[in-house]
Scaffold this motif. Sequence first.
Motif, PDB file in Angstrom:
ATOM      1  N   SER A 171       0.805  -1.225   0.000  1.00  0.00           N
ATOM      2  CA  SER A 171       0.000   0.000   0.000  1.00  0.00           C
ATOM      3  C   SER A 171       0.833   1.269   0.000  1.00  0.00           C
ATOM      4  O   SER A 171       0.342   2.343  -0.350  1.00  0.00           O
ATOM      5  CB  SER A 171      -0.933   0.014   1.220  1.00  0.00           C
ATOM      6  N   LYS A 172       2.092   1.184   0.368  1.00  0.00           N
ATOM      7  CA  LYS A 172       2.928   2.382   0.446  1.00  0.00           C
ATOM      8  C   LYS A 172       3.568   2.666  -0.903  1.00  0.00           C
ATOM      9  O   LYS A 172       4.067   1.771  -1.576  1.00  0.00           O
ATOM     10  CB  LYS A 172       4.020   2.194   1.503  1.00  0.00           C
ATOM     11  N   ASN A 173       3.557   3.928  -1.304  1.00  0.00           N
ATOM     12  CA  ASN A 173       4.206   4.344  -2.546  1.00  0.00           C
ATOM     13  C   ASN A 173       5.696   4.492  -2.275  1.00  0.00           C
ATOM     14  O   ASN A 173       6.220   5.586  -2.095  1.00  0.00           O
ATOM     15  CB  ASN A 173       3.604   5.671  -3.029  1.00  0.00           C
ATOM     16  N   ASP A 174       6.408   3.341  -2.239  1.00  0.00           N
ATOM     17  CA  ASP A 174       7.824   3.345  -1.870  1.00  0.00           C
ATOM     18  C   ASP A 174       8.746   3.152  -3.069  1.00  0.00           C
ATOM     19  O   ASP A 174       9.948   2.944  -2.913  1.00  0.00           O
ATOM     20  CB  ASP A 174       8.114   2.282  -0.807  1.00  0.00           C
ATOM     21  N   GLY A 175       8.197   3.189  -4.288  1.00  0.00           N
ATOM     22  CA  GLY A 175       9.030   3.143  -5.481  1.00  0.00           C
ATOM     23  C   GLY A 175       9.637   1.793  -5.787  1.00  0.00           C
ATOM     24  O   GLY A 175      10.625   1.711  -6.518  1.00  0.00           O
ATOM     25  N   GLN A 176       9.059   0.707  -5.284  1.00  0.00           N
ATOM     26  CA  GLN A 176       9.604  -0.637  -5.522  1.00  0.00           C
ATOM     27  C   GLN A 176       8.866  -1.292  -6.678  1.00  0.00           C
ATOM     28  O   GLN A 176       7.689  -1.615  -6.578  1.00  0.00           O
ATOM     29  CB  GLN A 176       9.496  -1.486  -4.252  1.00  0.00           C
ATOM     30  N   GLU A 177       9.566  -1.511  -7.798  1.00  0.00           N
ATOM     31  CA  GLU A 177       8.935  -2.113  -8.961  1.00  0.00           C
ATOM     32  C   GLU A 177       8.783  -3.616  -8.786  1.00  0.00           C
ATOM     33  O   GLU A 177       9.502  -4.247  -8.005  1.00  0.00           O
ATOM     34  CB  GLU A 177       9.732  -1.812 -10.223  1.00  0.00           C
TER      35      GLU A 177
END
Length: 657
Positions: A28-34
């Motif tokens: 749910s977190k926009n942490d930039g993990q593709e």
Amino acid sequence: MGTGRKRDAQCVCSRRSGLYNSKTTSFSKNDGQEITSLQFSPDGEWIVFVRGGDHGANYDALLPINASLDLQPSKVSILSVPFAGGATKVLSEGDGPAISGDSKKVAFIKSGQAYWVPVNGSAAAQSLFTTRGNVSGLEWTTDGSEEKLLWVANRGDHSLIGVYNYSKSSLQWIAPSFYRDQSPRWSTDGKKIVFIRRPGIGGEPDSLTVKPATPWSILTANVATGETQTIYQSNGKGTACFPNTHGGANLHWAANNQIVFLSYQDGWPHLYTIPATGGKAELLTPGSFMCEHVRMSANKNILSFSANTGKETTDIERRHAAMVNLNTRTFTVLTPGTGAEWTPVIFNNEQSVAYLSATAQRPPLPAIKSLSNGNSQLLGEKELIAASFPQQELVTPEPITFQSPDGLTIHAQLFRNNRFTGKRPAIVYVHGGPPRQMLLSWNYSDYYSNAYASNQYLANLGFVVLSVNYRLGIGYGYNFHQPKHGGAQGASEYQDIQAAGKWLQQQNYIDASRIGIYGGSYGGYLTAMALTKDSKMFAAGVDIHGVHDWTTQAALNANNDKYEKAPDLALALQTAWKSSPVSDLSKWTSPVLIIHADDDRNVRFNQSVDLINRLTKRKIPFETRMIVDDTHHWMNNENAISVYQAAADYFVKKLKP
């Protein structure tokens, strides 16, 4: 199954029992993990994937990404989740997973070596073996009662193909040589392999101003005896070069002992087949179009791929799902029409196809189609596209062609909103790559889907946008993709951008004094070239992580530590310098916004630092936007939005729509 964004975080989505389910994972977190390497286990019970890194990078792809400014960045890791639902488990730090035929084990790469771990995470990962070089290309097979793993060891100037016998815990080299062996694939019975052989790195330095030949061969090998046979050879000259579109040679061992591969030999990236025993290569996909995103069906009878061909006269500007039946040699475009479809996968015992689908208005969504009755179904439209998304306000781009000064036909898409009247300001959009193609719809690349959205937004603000597919791009054949004097060898592609600006000037609905230009990466380079050469035409620009000095590229400096140099090194350096925007800033007068992230792993951040210092010294007007700890591909979605919003705001300020 696929990936999507949920609350701006990338997550895994799936479909089961006729229902779309967007809760396979719960990031749910926009942490930039593709999310990459997404795959089912053979029994369909597990989904395995990689989370983290920047797999589109030119270097440092597996270093942690920290675009969300966490105290400790996430490491690139292998994860699994039950398809029926359940907890997502981190199996190990690593990359390049391959699930075994019994669906119980995952082999993967960690620190350049091969490991394995139970797919359910019931035990810690263990090393399979240790060897010199970096291991890649893992692929399992079952030969009778023995499980084996195929792999490549890259040792710099040469590479070797190895087989690890999991049942016996033993290693075997296949036809070791002084060459670069790559892309190995198992035969259907697991007794043989097919692979690509290319020359090792070394020898007399080649010319740097003439495109070198890239010879390559296809070989088969008997795993038990080590006996090899060369079944296909190419001298690598011109259209016989080693293919450098998506998937390279796209080598597969198909049913009935057929070897299939991709080649540019007829001037287009097409698919061919040749008997595993050798013989003449047979063209499977005749016509003036390209094939990419090639996949083999589970039964090895069908090749599916994306192609820019179909019933519409403008299909060269699209992608459609297509297939070739290897038993009947039948080539079929599966999804004709004015939409775009790509990355097709044949499933359900070769009775169905899944793909991604978009239109000029609707963003990409997964879809499935029956190959027996032709019925198709979009998946996740309500879940993935917000009800507030203004699809009805998006324009349908018009296909445009114009002539470059040397007579080459250039294709482009025109974004024009008819709500606005009178003479309008215009913007030229230049894609990056450069082996890319912008379409008459949302793009199959997330980077260029963002750019497409930006072009639509600019059109909605009152700008007319011309998106240019300049030479060096894909989709229009070999001569267009590999032109003479391109890039650092003369920047011949700039004349296509100049021609786009002149085309806009000639339109009676365009204010010729208010034409801007923008683009990212190679598009940033051509934006800077436009401002350097034609500030009188282009009144403002936005240069996003562009290249500005070709003389720093690795190819020109590869032999700096050797006495022997390329015969035309001095000429190559001089040409590269003259092809660089920074070589002559005397005519650059237009204002520019420069944007770059400082964890860029494709274009060095210093390319923008260097340009800014030069512009400052010459008092050329510029503004900047620096993004901390993100990469070339805007892993943090908020950064992507802010970059394109900054570009739009800058054009509004400078060109006043």
